[in-house]
Design a protein around this motif. Structure first.
Motif, mmCIF file in Angstrom:
data_model
loop_
_atom_site.group_PDB
_atom_site.id
_atom_site.type_symbol
_atom_site.label_atom_id
_atom_site.label_comp_id
_atom_site.label_asym_id
_atom_site.label_seq_id
_atom_site.Cartn_x
_atom_site.Cartn_y
_atom_site.Cartn_z
ATOM 1 N N LYS A 159 34.180 -14.351 4.350
ATOM 2 C CA LYS A 159 32.714 -14.308 4.510
ATOM 3 C C LYS A 159 32.293 -13.051 5.280
ATOM 4 O O LYS A 159 31.386 -12.330 4.882
ATOM 5 C CB LYS A 159 32.214 -15.560 5.273
ATOM 6 N N THR A 160 32.988 -12.813 6.404
ATOM 7 C CA THR A 160 32.613 -11.667 7.236
ATOM 8 C C THR A 160 32.859 -10.349 6.500
ATOM 9 O O THR A 160 32.019 -9.449 6.517
ATOM 10 C CB THR A 160 33.412 -11.692 8.557
ATOM 11 N N ALA A 161 34.015 -10.265 5.830
ATOM 12 C CA ALA A 161 34.340 -9.032 5.102
ATOM 13 C C ALA A 161 33.303 -8.799 4.001
ATOM 14 O O ALA A 161 32.795 -7.681 3.834
ATOM 15 C CB ALA A 161 35.746 -9.125 4.518
ATOM 16 N N ALA A 184 28.650 -13.786 16.493
ATOM 17 C CA ALA A 184 28.612 -15.040 17.229
ATOM 18 C C ALA A 184 30.021 -15.602 17.342
ATOM 19 O O ALA A 184 30.318 -16.411 18.218
ATOM 20 C CB ALA A 184 27.717 -16.036 16.499
ATOM 21 N N LYS A 185 30.884 -15.152 16.460
ATOM 22 C CA LYS A 185 32.239 -15.692 16.389
ATOM 23 C C LYS A 185 33.000 -15.410 17.682
ATOM 24 O O LYS A 185 33.163 -14.261 18.077
ATOM 25 C CB LYS A 185 32.961 -15.026 15.217
ATOM 26 N N VAL A 186 33.423 -16.487 18.334
ATOM 27 C CA VAL A 186 34.221 -16.273 19.546
ATOM 28 C C VAL A 186 35.662 -16.714 19.321
ATOM 29 O O VAL A 186 36.576 -16.288 20.017
ATOM 30 C CB VAL A 186 33.649 -17.038 20.761
ATOM 31 N N ILE A 248 23.929 -12.618 11.644
ATOM 32 C CA ILE A 248 24.619 -13.413 12.670
ATOM 33 C C ILE A 248 25.935 -13.834 12.033
ATOM 34 O O ILE A 248 25.959 -14.639 11.090
ATOM 35 C CB ILE A 248 23.813 -14.683 13.063
ATOM 36 N N ASP A 249 27.012 -13.290 12.539
ATOM 37 C CA ASP A 249 28.314 -13.549 11.929
ATOM 38 C C ASP A 249 29.039 -14.672 12.670
ATOM 39 O O ASP A 249 29.296 -14.567 13.866
ATOM 40 C CB ASP A 249 29.148 -12.256 11.975
ATOM 41 N N GLY A 250 29.321 -15.753 11.955
ATOM 42 C CA GLY A 250 30.031 -16.886 12.568
ATOM 43 C C GLY A 250 29.067 -17.823 13.278
ATOM 44 O O GLY A 250 29.269 -18.178 14.433
HETATM 45 MG MG LIG Z 1 34.107 -14.586 9.719
#
Ligand SMILES: [Mg+2]
Ligand SMILES: Nc1ncnc2c1ncn2[C@@H]1O[C@H](COP(=O)(O)OP(=O)(O)OP(=O)(O)O)[C@@H](O)[C@H]1O
Length: 464
Positions: A159-161, A184-186, A248-250
């Motif tokens: 998804k992020t890529a 947002a991904k931690v 907003i990623d994650g």
């Molecule tokens: Mg991701």
């Protein structure tokens, strides 16, 4: 011959190349391009560069190098090669200094956050997906309709890529004047180490911090960022007056995903928001459910990854037999993260051992926990026993099931309860429901394996 131009240091030369790339393509040199640039500056041959950085010469020269010199030519506005680029860099630097000494303040160039979020070398496949999403973005722009896009799917699908690639293409197509990317991904998983940063799962991003991060991406002054209400007002002004893209990623790693989506909707104006998330937001957005890579793209993916990782003579993927390749495609099941993990494990383990690890949940614990622990916890917190029951049944079957058959699958569940459970499972990306006349429910093989294992005891109790 070129020595008369060698007044620049290697670092300064790289800075010039980065600036030209940035001005032309909106991004700096990639890691591998930087290696080629630096080493070529020192007049190293491809053969030497390949050896000292564990790449294959063929990959460096043919796949990356040739394209890189073409790109650099475009960025510098003159044809350059590995042999003569120093002179062109020097000329460009002189021209730049002159324009800026006599023409006012030097032009700022800095790498934007979204550009730093690139986690891949070569982006593979996904053309239809990008095309469809770009079309959607363009139509949103044209109609000035408020837009929130959610790119949804289980962990590790890309998804992020995909989002990064989409943003990059939208940026170059000038669909947006600003891009604000908030990670947002931690909770992260590192395939190379086969482990997660597990301690950070509790530190989810709060709504307030997310707003602040957006404000900071939009370069609001410090005193505004300190006051959340002021910050919202200023963000809203910018989003109303410009065509900004917020990412907003994650989203699942934010404290209150639904509230955040709704809050941002109220600020959006003519701008656009893209979310990547493992879970649906329960908010009114354009949901784009990302599927796994198909077999052909998976094959290409694993080859690209392996070429980036191993020199040709030691590349286990290039040496794999067709039967082994089949095994690899089957066990990784179109999931980029699993393919990356497999490729790095091939360094130390043989294929059968890796397959065994993937098949056996406790052995692959770190990966499975990363992918599913959170959804499992959510099902437990919701006390969604019926949903777990349905999931047990689906995971045990491990093949697509027509939705209409689900109603007969478990006699304890009414049609309404099945529908409700299915909605929850789709929201958590634990199952996919195909569209069309005869709807089918399916699970990714990693999902099926994890839940078969995690729910085994419950399954035994329920089926006694
Ligand atoms: Mg991701
Ligand atoms: N199409 C692609 N081309 C090249 N690399 C890819 C592609 N898709 C994914 N990857 C790589 O595979 C890995 C996993 O992908 P990514 O992190 O985008 O998954 P994700 O769906 O965002 O997962 P999560 O839910 O954990 O955030 C990353 O290292 C990413 O760079």
């Amino acid at each position: 011959m070129t020595e008369q131009f060698s007044n620049l240091s290697e670092d300064e030369a790289l800075e010039v190349a980065n600036r030209c790339f940035y001005e032309k393509f909106g991004e700096k040199l990639s890691d591998i391009e930087t290696i080629i640039f630096r080493e070529s500056w020192q007049k190293k041959t491809y053969n030497t560069i390949a050896e000292s950085h564990a790449y294959s010469q063929n990959y460096l020269q043919k796949d990356v190098g040739n394209k890189f010199w073409d790109k650099l030519s475009e960025a510098l506005g003159e044809k350059v090669t590995k042999r003569n680029f120093k002179a062109a860099i020097e000329r460009n630097c002189k021209g730049y200094q002159q324009t800026n000494t006599f023409g006012g303040t030097p032009k700022e160039y800095s790498e934007e956050t979204w550009q730093k979020e690139k986690t891949y070398g070569q982006f593979v496949g996904r053309n239809p997906e990008i095309e469809e999403l770009l079309k959607y973005l363009e139509s949103e722009q044209k109609n000035k309709v408020l837009g929130i896009i959610g790119i949804l799917g289980i962990g590790g699908l890309g998804k992020t890529a995909l989002c990064h690639q989409l943003v990059s293409q939208a940026y170059h197509a000038k669909l947006f004047s600003k891009i604000a990317w908030v990670r947002a991904k931690v909770y992260q998983y590192y395939p190379e180490q086969n482990q997660t940063n597990s301690s950070s799962r509790d530190s989810r991003l709060t709504l307030k911090d997310a707003i602040k991060d957006i404000g900071s991406e939009l370069k609001l002054p410090h005193f505004v960022l300190q006051d959340i209400e002021k910050c919202k007002i200023e963000i809203s002004k910018i989003l109303n007056n410009t065509q900004t893209l917020i990412v907003i990623d994650g989203l699942e790693d934010t404290e209150s995903p639904k509230e955040l989506a709704n809050e941002l909707r109220s600020l959006l104006g003519q701008s656009t928001l893209i979310l990547t998330s493992r879970k649906g937001t329960e908010s009114d957005i354009f949901e784009y459910r990302l599927g796994k890579l198909n077999r052909d793209v998976s094959r290409e993916f694993i080859q690209v990854i392996s070429k980036e990782k191993y020199p040709v003579s030691q590349n286990p993927i290039l040496q794999a037999t067709e039967a082994e390749m089949e095994k690899i495609l089957k066990i990784t099941d179109g999931m980029p993260l699993a393919m990356k993990l497999l490729a790095s494990q091939l360094k130390n383990l043989d294929l059968d051992r890796i397959v065994e690890r993937f098949e056996n949940v406790p052995e692959g614990q770190a990966l499975y926990d990363y992918l599913f622990e959170d959804s499992w916890q959510e099902l437990c917190n919701l006390n969604a026993v019926w949903t777990q029951h349905l999931l047990i049944n689906l995971a045990a079957r491990n093949q697509p099931v027509p939705v209409r058959l689900l109603y007969d699958l478990t006699d304890q569940l009414s049609k309404n309860e099945v529908d409700h459970a299915l909605r929850l499972l789709v929201r958590l990306s634990l199952v996919d429901v195909s569209s069309g006349l005869s709807k089918q429910v399916s699970l990714h093989s990693f999902t099926a394996r994890y839940f078969r294992y995690t729910l085994r005891e419950k399954y035994e109790q329920l089926t006694q």
